[in-house]
Scaffold this active site. Structure first.
Site, PDB file in Angstrom:
ATOM      1  N   GLY A   1       0.833  -1.186   0.000  1.00  0.00           N
ATOM      2  CA  GLY A   1       0.000   0.000   0.000  1.00  0.00           C
ATOM      3  C   GLY A   1       0.868   1.235   0.000  1.00  0.00           C
ATOM      4  N   GLY A   2       0.248   2.383   0.191  1.00  0.00           N
ATOM      5  CA  GLY A   2       0.995   3.621   0.127  1.00  0.00           C
ATOM      6  C   GLY A   2       2.034   3.772   1.218  1.00  0.00           C
TER       7      GLY A   2
ATOM      8  N   LYS B   1       2.798  -6.715   8.885  1.00  0.00           N
ATOM      9  CA  LYS B   1       2.605  -5.420   8.235  1.00  0.00           C
ATOM     10  C   LYS B   1       3.764  -4.503   8.629  1.00  0.00           C
ATOM     11  CE  LYS B   1      -0.866  -1.708   7.922  1.00  0.00           C
ATOM     12  NZ  LYS B   1      -2.213  -1.284   8.395  1.00  0.00           N
TER      13      LYS B   1
ATOM     14  N   VAL C   1       2.947  -5.843   3.379  1.00  0.00           N
ATOM     15  CA  VAL C   1       2.578  -7.001   4.185  1.00  0.00           C
ATOM     16  C   VAL C   1       3.335  -8.229   3.689  1.00  0.00           C
ATOM     17  CG1 VAL C   1       0.709  -8.514   4.939  1.00  0.00           C
ATOM     18  CG2 VAL C   1       0.298  -6.070   4.691  1.00  0.00           C
TER      19      VAL C   1
ATOM     20  N   ASP D   1     -12.639   2.718   7.264  1.00  0.00           N
ATOM     21  CA  ASP D   1     -12.065   2.326   5.976  1.00  0.00           C
ATOM     22  C   ASP D   1     -12.531   0.925   5.582  1.00  0.00           C
ATOM     23  OD1 ASP D   1     -10.604   2.821   3.693  1.00  0.00           O
ATOM     24  OD2 ASP D   1      -8.722   2.078   4.510  1.00  0.00           O
TER      25      ASP D   1
END
Length: 667
Positions: A352-353, A371, A357, A468
């Protein structure tokens, strides 16, 4: 390569043959096992042709594993094909296409059939196949050529090698479970092996499949007693796994090579000195050096320990009560580096940004997901702390479980339980995998997510707003039980608190309600809105940010609302879903529209949603017009009149999903 040159038809699926062939002869054949002959229903035959044609024509799958399904019972077809992982994509597609065509022609009246050629395996059946261990029927093939000397030693080396390879293959992911390697049998002879499992199997089933084939075939059919000899090469192939051994390196461009078992590596011989005086001199020199090194290591370890303790307290900014609570959840960086093979690229599950992971395995054998958050990412430390404090005290079957964390050596690591099927979006928004998600599976996912949100809103120690919720943050275990994940943006409320105003709007476009986007207003109804969007995505099989009908890009919410108003709600439904469940599907569309209404006061609570889902007799209110807003529209939000959140800022820019890890590789 002509796969149709010769076919061996065997009509008893539970039987198998051990066929001696030379390697040169073997590659010319497609071996077939057909189920009992009977009159095949036309509906089943139609579904079978559709499935096999889809398998043959698919060009999107590049990792060698195909799984398709078509129709409903009793005419449902489930089919799979698995290519050897060391062949090219083009060779794989040629093999699957030829095998699918050939198998149908030689087994025209069978509802079950199994085919094998050198490059791929293909199998179809009218019963459940995916995530099911299927080691019968199987082919066992031995090659001409015999080993007549030291059979026990050869068998021991073979068993040890296959055990090593089965363990390595089982640790693969949902795209690839494959391992190759070699070991020494004698000083001048090496033994080479290959193990591959169908990637939909979990780790234990992969091991079990290989063990079943090894025990039932190698020791019984590749070794004979009159006269005593063992075949120099052989392979065993089933739908769920296959294995092979040779006295030469037969595999091709392999990137995942198994290392020889430790027990078979060359031993180092120790030679004694010629005189005891030389030994005494060596001891006199070595002992002081070793002692000095030990002292240095003790001092260095103490310094590192003190530094880490200080760093944990300073960098995490936890108070004493929080640290006391979380003390048992701390992992060392060293342990996580070992578990993830020093964060190896091949162990990456998603990116992700601001985080990556990794898959890992602890020393006790437990699989984990790690993570790794970038320390200098925007809100990185704040979201790291937020996720730990949110998840540490949460225990629910529909929430991902936090196992621990690590904050040392400039690392911010969160350690979770490993969820084998990754995220919902990897299935829901993939054309091939979506077809295998039948309505009962989708409804179970909807109900599971609803239960998880209800726990967060009503039943946990604190009210928690996820902020989210989306398909990428819903993980699926081996039984497709959903687990809500990624709590980096979660908001904690007091028991009597129902809403707050955030100073920074973070989340994902399409899932955020209008009052949050425009005013920064966070409430329980924020998650309800996201849940409604998710329900409509599950029903339609399409993502809100890329919803499309024909050639026209549409708004998912607008399209759902317009068709609902016109009495054509079925237009929204994924064509792969059976009309037999139309009442349940349309009811879920109704609930989804209630959840995405423009005014948050009109949206139901999650307790009401759970009741609606569990009771088919409960009368539902008519939904009002949902919120409409353009996707990917940048905006600058003015400061609210009050701020009940912990975020402090003079202005708030729209920030999209700054903490979430959402891009996962497909199966």
């Amino acid at each position: 390569m002509k796969l149709t040159k010769l076919f061996f038809l065997v009509f008893l699926v539970q039987l198998f043959y051990v066929i001696p062939k030379t390697s040169a002869q073997l590659f010319e054949f497609l071996y077939n096992l057909c189920g009992d002959n009977h009159s095949t229903p036309n509906a089943y035959l139609t579904n079978l042709k559709t499935t096999l044609n889809s398998m043959s024509s698919n060009t999107q799958i590049t990792y060698g594993y195909y799984n398709f399904t078509a129709g409903q019972q009793p005419n449902k077809v489930e089919a799979m094909a698995l290519c050897r992982a060391d062949i090219s994509v083009d060779d794989c597609r040629d093999c699957v296409s030829s095998s699918a065509s050939s198998l149908l022609s030689v087994c025209p009246n069978s509802m079950k059939a199994f085919g094998y050629s050198d490059n791929c395996v293909i199998y179809y059946t009218n019963i459940s196949l995916f995530h099911v261990l299927t080691d019968r029927p199987f082919w066992a093939l031995r090659f001409d050529g015999r080993i007549t000397a030291d059979i026990p030693k050869f068998n021991s080396s073979l068993t040890t090698l296959m055990t090593s390879l089965q363990n390595k293959a089982s640790l693969g992911n949902s795209v690839l479970k494959f391992a190759t390697g070699n070991t020494k049998v004698t000083a001048n002879q090496s033994l080479y092996g290959l193990v591959q499992c169908s990637p939909d199997l979990n780790r234990l089933d992969c091991v079990k499949c290989v063990q079943n084939l090894t025990l039932s075939v190698f020791t019984q059919y590749f070794i004979t007693t009159s006269p005593l000899y063992m075949a120099k090469g052989g392979r065993v192939v089933s739908a769920s796994c296959n294995l092979r051994y040779e006295l030469y390196p037969f595999y091709k461009n392999v990137t995942y090579i198994a290392t020889p078992p430790a027990s078979n590596r060359n031993a180092t011989t120790s030679i004694q000195g010629a005189s005891s005086s030389k030994s005494h001199k060596i001891i006199a020199i070595v002992v002081p050096i070793v002692g000095s090194l030990v002292l240095i290591l003790i001092i260095a370890s103490f310094c590192i320990f003190v530094r880490r303790k200080k760093q944990i307290k300073f960098s995490g900014n936890f108070d004493k009560e929080e640290m006391d609570t979380l003390q048992s959840l701390q992992f060392s960086t060293g342990a996580i580096k070992v578990a993830t093979e020093n964060f190896a690229v091949e162990n990456v599950l998603g990116k992700g940004g601001s985080a990556t992971v990794y898959k890992g395995k602890l020393t006790d054998g437990q699989e984990i997901a790690v993570k790794r958050i970038e320390r200098h990412a925007v809100l990185g430390e704040e979201q790291f702390k937020n996720e730990i404090l949110t998840l540490a005290k949460l225990h629910h079957g529909n929430l991902v479980r936090l196992l621990g964390f690590c904050l040392e050596e400039d690392e911010m690591l969160l350690i979770y339980e490993f969820v084998v099927n990754k995220s919902l979006d990897a299935f829901l928004f993939d054309p091939e995998h979506r077809a295998s998600m039948h309505w009962d599976t989708r409804l179970d996912i909807i109900n599971g997510v609803a239960r998880g949100l209800l726990y967060l809103h009503e039943d946990s120690q604190q009210r928690i707003i996820h902020r989210d919720l989306k398909a990428a943050n819903v993980l699926l275990d081996a039984d497709f039980i959903p687990k809500i994940a990624d709590f980096g943006l979660a908001k904690l409320f007091k028991a009597d608190q129902s809403q707050a105003v955030a100073s920074k709007v973070v989340g994902t476009h399409g899932y955020m309600p209008p009052e949050y986007l425009i005013q920064g207003q966070v409430s329980l109804k924020s998650d309800v809105f996201s849940f409604g969007v998710l329900v409509l995505e599950i029903v339609s099989g399409q993502k809100i940010s890329s919803f499309q009908i024909g050639e026209k890009q549409e708004s998912l919410l607008a399209y759902a609302w317009e068709n609902w108003q016109e009495g054509k709600a079925w237009n929204l439904v994924d064509p792969a879903l059976s009309p037999a469940f139309s009442a349940e599907i349309l009811r879920c569309i109704h609930i989804g529209l209630l959840c995405v209404q423009n005014n948050m006061a009109d949206r139901p609570t999650m307790s009401s949603v759970s009741l609606m889902l569990s009771s088919n007799t409960m009368t539902l209110e008519a939904p009002l017009q949902p919120a409409f807003f353009k996707q990917n529209r940048p905006m600058l939000l003015s400061e609210p009149s009050q701020d009940n959140s912990s975020d402090q800022s003079n202005s708030r820019s729209l920030s999209v999903n700054e903490a979430s890890v959402t891009e996962l590789y497909p199966r």
